[in-house]
Write an enzyme that holds these catalytic residues in place. Structure first.
Site, PDB file in Angstrom:
ATOM      1  N   TYR A  82     -27.963  19.830  10.641  1.00  0.00           N
ATOM      2  CA  TYR A  82     -28.884  18.993   9.866  1.00  0.00           C
ATOM      3  C   TYR A  82     -30.021  18.436  10.725  1.00  0.00           C
ATOM      4  CZ  TYR A  82     -24.443  19.101   7.348  1.00  0.00           C
ATOM      5  OH  TYR A  82     -23.275  19.520   6.763  1.00  0.00           O
TER       6      TYR A  82
ATOM      7  N   TYR B  85     -19.482  15.522  -2.255  1.00  0.00           N
ATOM      8  CA  TYR B  85     -19.876  16.507  -1.242  1.00  0.00           C
ATOM      9  C   TYR B  85     -18.732  17.501  -1.074  1.00  0.00           C
ATOM     10  CZ  TYR B  85     -20.933  18.754   3.163  1.00  0.00           C
ATOM     11  OH  TYR B  85     -21.165  19.698   4.121  1.00  0.00           O
TER      12      TYR B  85
ATOM     13  N   ASP C 185     -10.433  18.498  -3.700  1.00  0.00           N
ATOM     14  CA  ASP C 185     -10.984  18.819  -2.391  1.00  0.00           C
ATOM     15  C   ASP C 185     -10.471  17.788  -1.395  1.00  0.00           C
ATOM     16  OD1 ASP C 185     -12.433  19.228  -0.111  1.00  0.00           O
ATOM     17  OD2 ASP C 185     -14.395  19.254  -1.075  1.00  0.00           O
TER      18      ASP C 185
ATOM     19  N   LYS D  27     -10.195  20.816   7.992  1.00  0.00           N
ATOM     20  CA  LYS D  27     -10.366  19.805   9.029  1.00  0.00           C
ATOM     21  C   LYS D  27      -9.095  19.566   9.844  1.00  0.00           C
ATOM     22  CE  LYS D  27     -14.409  17.409   7.109  1.00  0.00           C
ATOM     23  NZ  LYS D  27     -15.380  17.901   8.100  1.00  0.00           N
TER      24      LYS D  27
END
Length: 425
Positions: free
Chosen positions: A16, A144, A245, A274
Protein backbone atom coordinates in the site's frame (compact mmCIF):
# COMPACT_ATOMS: atom_id res chain seq x y z
CA UNK A 1 25.10 -5.10 9.20
CA UNK A 2 24.71 -2.92 6.12
CA UNK A 3 21.41 -3.10 4.21
CA UNK A 4 20.98 -1.25 0.94
CA UNK A 5 18.00 0.94 1.80
CA UNK A 6 18.57 3.14 -1.25
CA UNK A 7 18.02 0.15 -3.53
CA UNK A 8 14.96 -0.83 -1.54
CA UNK A 9 13.48 2.64 -1.85
CA UNK A 10 14.14 2.83 -5.58
CA UNK A 11 13.07 -0.65 -6.69
CA UNK A 12 11.04 -2.59 -4.11
CA UNK A 13 7.34 -2.08 -3.57
CA UNK A 14 6.04 -2.38 -0.01
CA UNK A 15 2.35 -2.87 0.88
CA UNK A 16 0.00 0.00 0.00
CA UNK A 17 2.91 2.32 -0.70
CA UNK A 18 3.72 4.87 -3.41
CA UNK A 19 6.95 4.40 -5.37
CA UNK A 20 7.18 8.18 -5.77
CA UNK A 21 7.08 8.96 -2.05
CA UNK A 22 7.35 5.66 -0.18
CA UNK A 23 7.00 5.48 3.55
CA UNK A 24 10.23 4.83 5.45
CA UNK A 25 11.14 1.19 6.07
CA UNK A 26 13.17 -0.22 8.95
CA UNK A 27 15.73 -2.97 8.22
CA UNK A 28 15.21 -6.08 10.36
CA UNK A 29 18.05 -8.60 10.60
CA UNK A 30 16.70 -11.04 13.19
CA UNK A 31 13.65 -11.82 15.30
CA UNK A 32 13.39 -13.76 18.53
CA UNK A 33 10.54 -14.16 20.99
CA UNK A 34 8.61 -10.89 20.79
CA UNK A 35 11.56 -8.80 19.60
CA UNK A 36 12.65 -7.57 16.20
CA UNK A 37 16.32 -6.65 15.80
CA UNK A 38 17.22 -3.69 13.60
CA UNK A 39 20.37 -3.59 11.49
CA UNK A 40 21.88 -1.02 13.89
CA UNK A 41 21.42 -3.39 16.84
CA UNK A 42 18.35 -1.80 18.38
CA UNK A 43 15.58 -4.16 19.47
CA UNK A 44 11.86 -3.46 19.13
CA UNK A 45 8.99 -5.14 21.00
CA UNK A 46 6.63 -6.32 18.25
CA UNK A 47 3.06 -5.17 18.80
CA UNK A 48 1.63 -6.51 15.55
CA UNK A 49 2.78 -10.17 15.52
CA UNK A 50 3.67 -9.68 11.86
CA UNK A 51 0.17 -8.63 10.89
CA UNK A 52 -1.42 -10.82 13.55
CA UNK A 53 0.15 -14.11 12.49
CA UNK A 54 3.14 -14.79 14.79
CA UNK A 55 1.07 -15.74 17.82
CA UNK A 56 3.89 -17.88 19.29
CA UNK A 57 6.53 -15.23 18.73
CA UNK A 58 9.63 -15.58 16.57
CA UNK A 59 12.32 -18.25 16.31
CA UNK A 60 10.23 -20.69 18.31
CA UNK A 61 12.15 -23.95 18.84
CA UNK A 62 9.14 -26.20 18.21
CA UNK A 63 8.22 -24.44 14.98
CA UNK A 64 11.86 -24.25 13.87
CA UNK A 65 12.21 -27.99 14.39
CA UNK A 66 9.06 -28.70 12.37
CA UNK A 67 10.38 -26.75 9.37
CA UNK A 68 13.88 -28.23 9.63
CA UNK A 69 12.63 -31.80 9.87
CA UNK A 70 10.28 -31.39 6.94
CA UNK A 71 12.93 -29.62 4.85
CA UNK A 72 15.15 -32.67 5.09
CA UNK A 73 12.36 -34.72 3.44
CA UNK A 74 10.84 -32.41 0.82
CA UNK A 75 10.17 -28.69 0.54
CA UNK A 76 7.33 -28.87 -1.94
CA UNK A 77 5.39 -31.20 -4.19
CA UNK A 78 2.34 -30.50 -6.32
CA UNK A 79 -0.98 -31.42 -4.71
CA UNK A 80 -2.66 -32.49 -7.95
CA UNK A 81 -2.82 -36.27 -7.86
CA UNK A 82 -0.46 -36.36 -4.86
CA UNK A 83 -0.94 -36.19 -1.11
CA UNK A 84 1.44 -36.22 1.84
CA UNK A 85 1.53 -36.70 5.59
CA UNK A 86 1.96 -33.03 6.64
CA UNK A 87 -1.28 -32.09 4.84
CA UNK A 88 -3.21 -35.04 6.25
CA UNK A 89 -2.00 -34.47 9.81
CA UNK A 90 -2.76 -30.76 9.64
CA UNK A 91 -6.28 -31.31 8.33
CA UNK A 92 -6.95 -33.86 11.06
CA UNK A 93 -5.93 -31.27 13.65
CA UNK A 94 -8.06 -28.54 12.08
CA UNK A 95 -11.17 -30.73 12.08
CA UNK A 96 -10.73 -31.39 15.80
CA UNK A 97 -10.86 -27.63 16.45
CA UNK A 98 -13.61 -26.31 14.18
CA UNK A 99 -17.40 -26.80 14.48
CA UNK A 100 -18.43 -30.39 13.72
CA UNK A 101 -20.48 -29.42 10.64
CA UNK A 102 -17.30 -28.38 8.80
CA UNK A 103 -15.78 -31.52 7.32
CA UNK A 104 -14.07 -30.62 4.03
CA UNK A 105 -10.86 -28.59 3.76
CA UNK A 106 -9.22 -26.76 0.86
CA UNK A 107 -5.64 -25.74 1.69
CA UNK A 108 -4.91 -22.41 0.00
CA UNK A 109 -1.75 -20.32 -0.10
CA UNK A 110 -2.98 -17.00 1.30
CA UNK A 111 -5.91 -15.43 3.11
CA UNK A 112 -7.17 -13.63 0.02
CA UNK A 113 -7.18 -16.91 -1.90
CA UNK A 114 -9.08 -18.58 0.94
CA UNK A 115 -11.81 -15.96 0.44
CA UNK A 116 -11.74 -16.44 -3.33
CA UNK A 117 -12.21 -20.18 -2.78
CA UNK A 118 -15.06 -19.55 -0.32
CA UNK A 119 -16.88 -17.44 -2.90
CA UNK A 120 -16.35 -20.09 -5.57
CA UNK A 121 -17.67 -22.72 -3.17
CA UNK A 122 -20.84 -20.74 -2.56
CA UNK A 123 -21.49 -20.06 -6.25
CA UNK A 124 -20.74 -23.60 -7.39
CA UNK A 125 -22.91 -25.03 -4.63
CA UNK A 126 -26.00 -23.21 -5.86
CA UNK A 127 -25.19 -24.16 -9.46
CA UNK A 128 -25.06 -27.79 -8.40
CA UNK A 129 -28.24 -27.38 -6.37
CA UNK A 130 -30.24 -26.21 -9.40
CA UNK A 131 -30.49 -22.61 -8.16
CA UNK A 132 -28.21 -20.79 -10.62
CA UNK A 133 -29.86 -17.40 -9.98
CA UNK A 134 -28.15 -17.21 -6.58
CA UNK A 135 -25.04 -15.33 -7.70
CA UNK A 136 -24.87 -12.29 -5.41
CA UNK A 137 -23.21 -11.93 -2.04
CA UNK A 138 -24.01 -9.77 0.95
CA UNK A 139 -21.17 -8.07 2.75
CA UNK A 140 -20.91 -5.45 5.49
CA UNK A 141 -19.71 -1.89 5.25
CA UNK A 142 -16.34 -1.51 6.98
CA UNK A 143 -15.59 -5.10 5.99
CA UNK A 144 -12.24 -6.26 4.65
CA UNK A 145 -11.60 -9.66 3.05
CA UNK A 146 -8.41 -9.37 1.01
CA UNK A 147 -6.71 -7.80 -1.99
CA UNK A 148 -7.51 -10.12 -4.90
CA UNK A 149 -10.43 -9.26 -7.17
CA UNK A 150 -13.25 -11.43 -5.84
CA UNK A 151 -12.12 -10.59 -2.29
CA UNK A 152 -12.01 -6.87 -3.10
CA UNK A 153 -15.56 -7.12 -4.43
CA UNK A 154 -16.83 -7.93 -0.92
CA UNK A 155 -14.73 -5.26 0.83
CA UNK A 156 -16.40 -1.95 1.61
CA UNK A 157 -16.77 -0.42 -1.89
CA UNK A 158 -16.35 3.19 -0.76
CA UNK A 159 -14.49 3.38 2.53
CA UNK A 160 -11.64 0.97 1.80
CA UNK A 161 -8.30 0.64 0.08
CA UNK A 162 -10.03 -0.74 -3.02
CA UNK A 163 -12.53 2.00 -3.88
CA UNK A 164 -10.63 2.92 -7.07
CA UNK A 165 -11.54 -0.51 -8.50
CA UNK A 166 -15.26 -0.28 -7.73
CA UNK A 167 -16.33 0.11 -11.36
CA UNK A 168 -14.40 -2.99 -12.40
CA UNK A 169 -15.58 -5.41 -9.71
CA UNK A 170 -18.68 -7.62 -9.53
CA UNK A 171 -21.47 -5.74 -7.78
CA UNK A 172 -22.79 -7.22 -4.56
CA UNK A 173 -25.11 -6.07 -1.78
CA UNK A 174 -23.71 -4.11 1.16
CA UNK A 175 -25.30 -3.56 4.55
CA UNK A 176 -24.48 -0.91 7.15
CA UNK A 177 -21.66 -1.90 9.47
CA UNK A 178 -23.15 -3.38 12.65
CA UNK A 179 -23.79 -0.45 14.98
CA UNK A 180 -24.00 -2.56 18.12
CA UNK A 181 -20.76 -2.49 20.14
CA UNK A 182 -19.56 -5.72 21.70
CA UNK A 183 -19.79 -4.49 25.29
CA UNK A 184 -23.04 -2.50 24.96
CA UNK A 185 -26.66 -3.72 25.19
CA UNK A 186 -27.83 -5.19 21.90
CA UNK A 187 -30.27 -3.16 19.80
CA UNK A 188 -32.44 -5.46 17.63
CA UNK A 189 -33.10 -2.65 15.14
CA UNK A 190 -29.64 -3.17 13.62
CA UNK A 191 -30.91 -6.40 12.03
CA UNK A 192 -33.57 -4.64 9.96
CA UNK A 193 -31.39 -3.98 6.86
CA UNK A 194 -30.36 -7.63 6.67
CA UNK A 195 -33.91 -8.85 7.31
CA UNK A 196 -35.30 -6.62 4.57
CA UNK A 197 -32.62 -7.46 2.02
CA UNK A 198 -33.03 -11.19 2.52
CA UNK A 199 -36.80 -10.94 2.34
CA UNK A 200 -36.60 -9.04 -0.94
CA UNK A 201 -33.62 -10.62 -2.68
CA UNK A 202 -32.90 -14.05 -1.20
CA UNK A 203 -33.49 -15.80 -4.51
CA UNK A 204 -30.51 -13.90 -5.93
CA UNK A 205 -28.23 -14.21 -2.89
CA UNK A 206 -25.70 -17.01 -2.57
CA UNK A 207 -24.07 -16.07 0.72
CA UNK A 208 -23.48 -13.53 3.44
CA UNK A 209 -19.77 -13.01 4.12
CA UNK A 210 -18.56 -11.30 7.26
CA UNK A 211 -15.72 -11.05 9.75
CA UNK A 212 -17.17 -12.50 12.95
CA UNK A 213 -17.23 -10.04 15.87
CA UNK A 214 -14.13 -8.04 14.77
CA UNK A 215 -14.03 -5.94 11.62
CA UNK A 216 -10.29 -5.60 11.09
CA UNK A 217 -8.90 -3.24 8.47
CA UNK A 218 -12.30 -1.56 8.23
CA UNK A 219 -11.73 0.12 11.57
CA UNK A 220 -10.96 -2.51 14.24
CA UNK A 221 -14.63 -2.46 15.22
CA UNK A 222 -16.01 -5.02 17.71
CA UNK A 223 -19.71 -5.80 17.28
CA UNK A 224 -22.21 -7.66 19.45
CA UNK A 225 -22.37 -11.46 19.25
CA UNK A 226 -26.16 -11.27 19.01
CA UNK A 227 -25.81 -9.69 15.55
CA UNK A 228 -23.90 -12.74 14.39
CA UNK A 229 -26.36 -15.11 16.07
CA UNK A 230 -29.35 -13.49 14.38
CA UNK A 231 -27.57 -13.28 11.04
CA UNK A 232 -27.05 -17.05 11.21
CA UNK A 233 -30.76 -17.57 11.87
CA UNK A 234 -31.79 -15.29 9.01
CA UNK A 235 -29.46 -17.08 6.60
CA UNK A 236 -31.07 -20.38 7.59
CA UNK A 237 -34.55 -18.92 7.17
CA UNK A 238 -33.88 -17.64 3.65
CA UNK A 239 -31.57 -20.40 2.39
CA UNK A 240 -28.47 -18.24 2.19
CA UNK A 241 -25.00 -19.53 3.08
CA UNK A 242 -22.95 -17.92 5.83
CA UNK A 243 -19.23 -17.43 5.18
CA UNK A 244 -17.16 -16.62 8.27
CA UNK A 245 -13.85 -14.93 7.47
CA UNK A 246 -11.79 -15.83 10.56
CA UNK A 247 -8.44 -15.21 8.91
CA UNK A 248 -7.62 -12.49 11.45
CA UNK A 249 -9.68 -13.72 14.41
CA UNK A 250 -9.07 -17.47 14.32
CA UNK A 251 -6.97 -19.39 16.86
CA UNK A 252 -7.59 -17.39 19.99
CA UNK A 253 -7.13 -13.72 19.11
CA UNK A 254 -10.52 -12.58 20.49
CA UNK A 255 -10.41 -14.75 23.62
CA UNK A 256 -12.26 -17.63 21.97
CA UNK A 257 -10.60 -20.21 19.73
CA UNK A 258 -12.78 -18.85 16.92
CA UNK A 259 -14.75 -15.61 17.06
CA UNK A 260 -17.93 -17.42 16.00
CA UNK A 261 -17.89 -19.06 19.44
CA UNK A 262 -18.86 -15.73 21.02
CA UNK A 263 -22.25 -16.21 19.33
CA UNK A 264 -22.38 -19.99 19.60
CA UNK A 265 -22.87 -20.43 15.84
CA UNK A 266 -21.23 -22.42 13.06
CA UNK A 267 -20.84 -21.07 9.52
CA UNK A 268 -21.37 -23.01 6.30
CA UNK A 269 -17.94 -21.93 5.07
CA UNK A 270 -14.98 -20.94 7.23
CA UNK A 271 -11.81 -19.11 6.10
CA UNK A 272 -8.63 -19.47 8.15
CA UNK A 273 -5.13 -18.03 7.74
CA UNK A 274 -2.57 -15.77 9.43
CA UNK A 275 -2.00 -17.55 12.78
CA UNK A 276 -2.62 -20.94 11.15
CA UNK A 277 1.10 -21.37 10.42
CA UNK A 278 2.32 -19.41 13.43
CA UNK A 279 3.55 -16.65 11.12
CA UNK A 280 6.23 -18.82 9.51
CA UNK A 281 4.98 -19.53 5.98
CA UNK A 282 2.00 -18.39 3.97
CA UNK A 283 -0.89 -20.83 4.35
CA UNK A 284 -4.66 -20.61 4.55
CA UNK A 285 -7.64 -22.94 4.58
CA UNK A 286 -11.26 -22.84 3.48
CA UNK A 287 -13.64 -25.31 5.10
CA UNK A 288 -17.18 -26.30 4.21
CA UNK A 289 -19.88 -28.83 5.05
CA UNK A 290 -20.64 -32.20 3.47
CA UNK A 291 -23.76 -30.66 1.92
CA UNK A 292 -21.75 -27.96 0.18
CA UNK A 293 -19.17 -30.43 -1.06
CA UNK A 294 -21.96 -32.53 -2.54
CA UNK A 295 -23.54 -29.55 -4.31
CA UNK A 296 -20.18 -28.41 -5.68
CA UNK A 297 -19.52 -31.91 -7.01
CA UNK A 298 -22.89 -31.85 -8.78
CA UNK A 299 -22.17 -28.54 -10.50
CA UNK A 300 -21.32 -28.49 -14.21
CA UNK A 301 -17.59 -28.43 -13.45
CA UNK A 302 -17.84 -31.60 -11.37
CA UNK A 303 -15.34 -30.34 -8.79
CA UNK A 304 -14.11 -27.24 -7.03
CA UNK A 305 -12.39 -25.17 -9.70
CA UNK A 306 -9.31 -23.91 -7.93
CA UNK A 307 -5.77 -25.24 -7.59
CA UNK A 308 -2.87 -23.01 -6.54
CA UNK A 309 0.60 -24.29 -7.39
CA UNK A 310 1.73 -24.07 -3.79
CA UNK A 311 -1.44 -25.31 -2.10
CA UNK A 312 -0.75 -27.71 0.78
CA UNK A 313 2.95 -26.86 0.69
CA UNK A 314 4.60 -29.49 2.93
CA UNK A 315 6.82 -27.00 4.78
CA UNK A 316 3.85 -24.76 5.55
CA UNK A 317 1.67 -27.72 6.56
CA UNK A 318 4.38 -29.09 8.86
CA UNK A 319 4.92 -25.82 10.70
CA UNK A 320 1.15 -25.20 10.87
CA UNK A 321 0.71 -28.63 12.42
CA UNK A 322 3.30 -27.74 15.06
CA UNK A 323 1.60 -24.37 15.62
CA UNK A 324 -1.79 -26.00 16.15
CA UNK A 325 -0.21 -28.48 18.58
CA UNK A 326 0.93 -25.49 20.64
CA UNK A 327 -2.55 -23.98 20.40
CA UNK A 328 -4.17 -27.26 21.42
CA UNK A 329 -2.34 -27.31 24.75
CA UNK A 330 -4.64 -24.47 25.81
CA UNK A 331 -2.02 -22.12 27.23
CA UNK A 332 -3.24 -19.37 24.89
CA UNK A 333 -6.41 -18.99 26.96
CA UNK A 334 -4.58 -17.72 30.04
CA UNK A 335 -2.17 -15.70 27.89
CA UNK A 336 -4.93 -13.90 26.00
CA UNK A 337 -6.95 -13.27 29.18
CA UNK A 338 -3.89 -11.70 30.82
CA UNK A 339 -3.21 -9.56 27.74
CA UNK A 340 -6.83 -8.38 27.69
CA UNK A 341 -6.74 -7.37 31.35
CA UNK A 342 -3.46 -5.51 30.97
CA UNK A 343 -4.58 -3.72 27.81
CA UNK A 344 -7.83 -2.67 29.48
CA UNK A 345 -6.04 -1.19 32.48
CA UNK A 346 -3.09 0.43 30.74
CA UNK A 347 -4.88 1.96 27.74
CA UNK A 348 -7.64 3.46 29.90
CA UNK A 349 -5.83 6.82 30.41
CA UNK A 350 -6.16 7.50 26.68
CA UNK A 351 -9.93 7.87 27.12
CA UNK A 352 -9.24 11.27 28.68
CA UNK A 353 -7.29 12.60 25.68
CA UNK A 354 -9.11 14.99 23.37
CA UNK A 355 -7.50 13.43 20.28
CA UNK A 356 -8.75 9.93 21.12
CA UNK A 357 -12.26 9.07 19.99
CA UNK A 358 -12.49 5.60 21.54
CA UNK A 359 -10.48 2.94 23.35
CA UNK A 360 -11.40 -0.66 22.53
CA UNK A 361 -10.08 -3.94 23.91
CA UNK A 362 -11.13 -7.50 23.11
CA UNK A 363 -8.95 -10.51 23.79
CA UNK A 364 -5.42 -9.78 22.58
CA UNK A 365 -6.49 -6.71 20.60
CA UNK A 366 -6.03 -3.16 21.83
CA UNK A 367 -7.24 -0.21 19.76
CA UNK A 368 -7.02 3.56 20.05
CA UNK A 369 -9.33 5.21 17.54
CA UNK A 370 -8.27 8.80 16.91
CA UNK A 371 -10.55 11.59 15.71
CA UNK A 372 -8.25 12.32 12.77
CA UNK A 373 -6.05 10.28 10.47
CA UNK A 374 -2.55 9.90 11.85
CA UNK A 375 0.77 10.67 10.18
CA UNK A 376 1.95 7.07 9.81
CA UNK A 377 5.62 7.88 9.15
CA UNK A 378 5.82 10.31 12.06
CA UNK A 379 4.15 7.98 14.54
CA UNK A 380 6.13 4.99 13.29
CA UNK A 381 9.36 6.87 14.01
CA UNK A 382 8.10 7.89 17.45
CA UNK A 383 7.33 4.28 18.32
CA UNK A 384 10.70 3.02 17.08
CA UNK A 385 12.40 5.64 19.26
CA UNK A 386 10.57 4.09 22.22
CA UNK A 387 11.74 0.61 21.33
CA UNK A 388 8.44 -0.78 20.00
CA UNK A 389 7.02 -1.81 16.64
CA UNK A 390 3.48 -0.49 16.24
CA UNK A 391 2.08 0.11 12.75
CA UNK A 392 -0.79 2.65 12.72
CA UNK A 393 -3.17 3.01 9.81
CA UNK A 394 -5.83 5.57 8.93
CA UNK A 395 -7.00 6.91 12.31
CA UNK A 396 -6.10 3.81 14.30
CA UNK A 397 -3.25 2.98 16.65
CA UNK A 398 -3.59 -0.65 17.62
CA UNK A 399 -1.67 -3.68 18.84
CA UNK A 400 -2.28 -7.42 18.41
CA UNK A 401 0.86 -8.82 20.04
CA UNK A 402 2.10 -12.41 20.14
CA UNK A 403 0.32 -14.42 22.82
CA UNK A 404 3.68 -15.21 24.48
CA UNK A 405 4.43 -11.57 25.24
CA UNK A 406 5.57 -10.87 28.79
CA UNK A 407 3.91 -8.40 31.14
CA UNK A 408 6.95 -6.11 30.93
CA UNK A 409 7.06 -6.23 27.13
CA UNK A 410 3.36 -5.46 26.87
CA UNK A 411 3.74 -2.59 29.32
CA UNK A 412 6.42 -1.08 27.09
CA UNK A 413 3.95 -1.24 24.18
CA UNK A 414 1.06 0.34 26.08
CA UNK A 415 3.26 3.03 27.62
CA UNK A 416 4.46 3.96 24.15
CA UNK A 417 0.87 4.15 22.87
CA UNK A 418 -0.16 6.41 25.73
CA UNK A 419 2.92 8.62 25.40
CA UNK A 420 2.59 9.05 21.64
CA UNK A 421 -1.10 9.89 21.97
CA UNK A 422 -0.28 12.47 24.60
CA UNK A 423 2.30 14.02 22.26
CA UNK A 424 -0.23 14.13 19.43
CA UNK A 425 -2.67 15.82 21.82
Amino acid sequence: MSINLAFDREHIWHPYTSMLSPLPVYPIVAANGCELELADGRRLIDGTASWWSAVHGYNHPVLNAAVTTQLSKMAHVMFGGITHEPAITLCQQILKMVPANLTKIFLADSGSIAVEVAIKMALQYWQGSAQPTKTKLISLRKGYHGDTFAAMAVCDPLDSMHSMFSGLLPEHYFLPAPDCPFHAPFTPEVMQPLEQLLADKHQQIAALILEPIVQGYGGMRFYHPEYLRRARALCDQYQVLLIADEIATGFGRTGKLFACEHAGIAPDILCLGKALSGGYLTLAATLCTDELARGISLSAAGGLMHGPTFMANPLACAVASASLTLIANGEWQAQVAAIEQQLTEQLAPCQQLATVKAVRVLGAIGVLEMHEKVDVAKLQAAFVERGVWIRPFNNLIYIMPPFVISEAELRQLTQAMVAVCQEVA
